[in-house]
Design an enzyme around this catalytic site. Structure first.
Site, PDB file in Angstrom:
ATOM      1  N   ASP A   1       0.100  -4.705  -9.573  1.00 23.96           N
ATOM      2  CA  ASP A   1       1.138  -4.128  -8.719  1.00 23.96           C
ATOM      3  C   ASP A   1       0.921  -2.636  -8.493  1.00 23.96           C
ATOM      4  O   ASP A   1       0.701  -1.868  -9.438  1.00 23.96           O
ATOM      5  CB  ASP A   1       2.507  -4.364  -9.370  1.00 23.96           C
ATOM      6  CG  ASP A   1       3.650  -3.831  -8.539  1.00 23.96           C
ATOM      7  OD1 ASP A   1       3.902  -4.375  -7.450  1.00 23.96           O
ATOM      8  OD2 ASP A   1       4.286  -2.852  -8.980  1.00 23.96           O
TER       9      ASP A   1
ATOM     10  N   GLU B   1      -2.597  -4.467  -5.413  1.00 24.64           N
ATOM     11  CA  GLU B   1      -1.701  -4.012  -4.363  1.00 24.64           C
ATOM     12  C   GLU B   1      -1.917  -2.509  -4.265  1.00 24.64           C
ATOM     13  O   GLU B   1      -1.721  -1.785  -5.240  1.00 24.64           O
ATOM     14  CB  GLU B   1      -0.241  -4.293  -4.677  1.00 24.64           C
ATOM     15  CG  GLU B   1       0.671  -3.824  -3.542  1.00 24.64           C
ATOM     16  CD  GLU B   1       2.132  -3.663  -3.934  1.00 24.64           C
ATOM     17  OE1 GLU B   1       2.981  -3.679  -3.028  1.00 24.64           O
ATOM     18  OE2 GLU B   1       2.417  -3.501  -5.135  1.00 24.64           O
TER      19      GLU B   1
END
Length: 577
Positions: free
Chosen positions: A246, A283
């Site tokens: 993330d 990400e």
């Protein structure tokens, strides 16, 4: 005999607390680790640590099991005790795969790993290859998106704990499905984050969600080891096939060897040992190809990254939305740039950022499968004020056009749970913080954030309201309704066609040819043509070749001519030359 260890480099004294006995003084090693051996302690034993003269017993920062929640004691867990049945599993490589993102808490009414197991046959029937789970590491409260996690080694107990996650992975492998796990290393959640009391895991700097992780300051070797061991643990101990990292752009690292490169090297070594592919997906908001460039070519060596530019290009073209970061997107020229070059912002001006952004992708050397593309995902739905899916406002015709373009693009496609049947349920931002002050702060901050983007505050659901969570659960009964079943059947056909046509899984960006005109687009991929009519009227579109047959059409009434094709309004077709 069990050895208990904990890293606390700045503590003067550390004690181990076990039930019913006096605290055990721990011995210090030169590298900041403390240890003690305890006869008779074994799996199932609860334990905690005390630092210096503080009377508060703290859970283990590396705890594998938190059965009483993130504030309770840790419990010894034996990874070797689980009876795996996936010895024949050889893994799933990311190239050529179709991903399916789901949230354990809202995927089924049960909201557990076992509940999700009962729906795996649906995913097999759909034709996807890998399931991507939103974060499942332990957080405070019952339900949450998962990005408030504080225990980076322990699965959330209400989902089913460590054994529950293993049962899910084992069952997925038995059905031929790989499992990717979303993990969050850019911050600790706001409640129950005890690791920073043991060591300098955090810096004084902050990102959007809290203080940043210490990757390059004093004691950062131990922090980087903490992250790497968490990464390897999910892949090794839980048999997971890949991780989605993330928001790595929120993890500043000034050291000569970037932490992503270090982790990629360790994962490659583990993959070699295990004899199955292991994938790392970032990400990143940087639009920097170095992340997905192999280490031997000077990159970080990750296998893929989420590509928001692909989402924005599709979303804005289909919906006409242009607010916020959508401002630069929305044209057919923009979508063409993305389909042929990966990024739209590739060293170009970004009006949202007020500066140039990104770096060009080498189209001849960087395969398209290193970009994960999506029409919807948890962020792009859940970070809308009302959590409305694209199917709530888009016409059925344009929704089918969007699905066709996603599934025929040269990227790794990903669906968000329920997208395959145009689910009518929203997916809203929900939390269950037990602390009243934190709950109020989250709800107030959420309304303020959306007010800054022009949303009416009355439209923003209260994240703490249990109904916000319940509204976000999938309604599986929708699959029995004709309009939802038609969408599901289209996705099944698209996935099957993508798998059967080598042209459609070909990742070579320099072999994608796109031309466009007045609200239409033609994408050539080898001997396969994808033609999309986004206009509200029928259009005759000239084609670069003679169509032998139509492989798939999203609407009836497609007419093939000698040098072209006529498409009904808001429709798409895939044809063989």
């Amino acid at each position: 005999m069990t050895e208990f260890t904990v890293w606390a480099p700045e503590a003067a004294r550390v004690r181990l607390r076990l039930p019913g006995v006096a605290d055990h003084a721990m011995r210090q090693a030169p590298d900041g680790w403390w240890w003690v051996e305890v006869p008779g302690a074994g799996p199932g034993t609860d334990y905690a640590f005390l630092l210096d003269d503080d009377a508060q017993a703290l859970p283990d920062p590396r705890s594998a099991w938190q059965p009483a929640g993130v504030h309770g004691p840790s419990r010894l867990y034996d990874h070797a005790a689980f009876a795996w049945t996936d010895a024949a599993w050889t893994g799933r490589q990311l190239p050529g795969s179709v991903l399916y993102e789901l949230h354990i808490g809202t995927f089924t009414p049960e909201g557990t790993f076992d509940g999700a197991i009962a729906r795996l046959d649906h995913l097999v029937d759909l034709g996807v290859d890998m399931v991507e789970l939103l974060p499942v590491n332990a957080f405070n409260g019952e339900h949450n998106w998962g990005y408030d996690g504080v225990c980076w080694f322990a699965p959330h107990e209400p989902y089913g704990g460590p054994d529950g996650l293993k049962r899910f992975v084992d069952a997925a492998h038995a059905k031929g499905l790989g499992v990717i796990l979303d993990v969050v290393y850019n911050h600790f959640g706001p409640s129950g984050a005890y690791a920073p009391r043991f060591a300098p895991y955090l810096t004084e700097q902050s990102n959007t969600w809290g203080r940043t992780v210490n990757l390059d300051g004093p004691h950062s070797d131990g922090v980087r080891r903490y992250i790497a061991d968490s990464v390897l643990g999910w892949l090794r101990d839980y048999h997971v096939d890949g991780l989605r990292l993330d928001a790595v752009h929120a993890m500043p690292d000034g050291r000569a060897v970037h932490w992503l490169e270090e982790v990629a090297a360790e994962v490659e070594a583990l993959s070699t040992h295990l004899g199955r592919p292991l994938s790392l997906i970032a990400e990143s908001d940087l639009n920097d190809p170095r992340l997905i460039t192999p280490r031997e070519a000077g990159g970080y060596g990750l296998h893929a990254q989420w590509n928001d530019d692909a989402h924005h290009a599709l979303h804005t073209l289909l919906t006409g939305e242009r607010q916020g970061y959508y401002g630069d997107f929305g044209s057919l020229e923009c979508l063409t740039d993305v389909l042929t070059g990966g990024f739209f912002h590739a060293g170009t001006w970004s009006s949202f950022r007020g500066r140039s952004h990104g770096r060009p992708v080498d189209r001849q050397r960087t395969p398209g499968h290193r970009f994960v593309a999506y029409l919807q995902n948890h962020d792009q739905i859940g970070n809308r004020a009302t959590g409305d899916r694209i199917s709530a406002t888009l016409s059925p015709g344009l929704l089918r056009v969007g699905a066709t373009l996603l599934m025929t693009a040269p990227f790794t496609p990903m669906l968000f749970m329920g997208e395959e049947w145009a689910a009518a349920t929203p997916w809203q931002f929900f939390t269950s913080h037990p602390e009243p002050e934190l709950a109020t702060a989250v709800a107030t901050g959420r309304r303020r954030e959306f007010a800054d983007h022009g949303w009416a505050t009355d439209d923003v659901p209260d994240p703490q309201d249990p109904q916000t969570f319940l509204r976000s659960r999938l309604d599986w009964a929708e699959l029995d309704k004709p309009e939802h079943r038609e969408t599901y059947d289209l996705y099944r056909r698209l996935i099957a066609l993508r798998r059967s046509r080598a042209d459609l899984s070909d990742p070579r960006l320099d072999r994608v040819d796109v031309r466009h005109g007045d609200r239409f687009l033609v994408m050539r991929r080898g001997d396969t043509l994808v033609v999309a009519n986004l206009a509200g009227r029928a259009q005759r579109i000239n084609l670069p070749g003679v169509v032998r047959r139509v492989l798939l059409a999203t609407s009836e009434g497609v007419t093939v001519m000698r040098d072209g094709i006529e498409l009904p309004p808001e429709s798409a077709a895939i044809a063989a030359l």
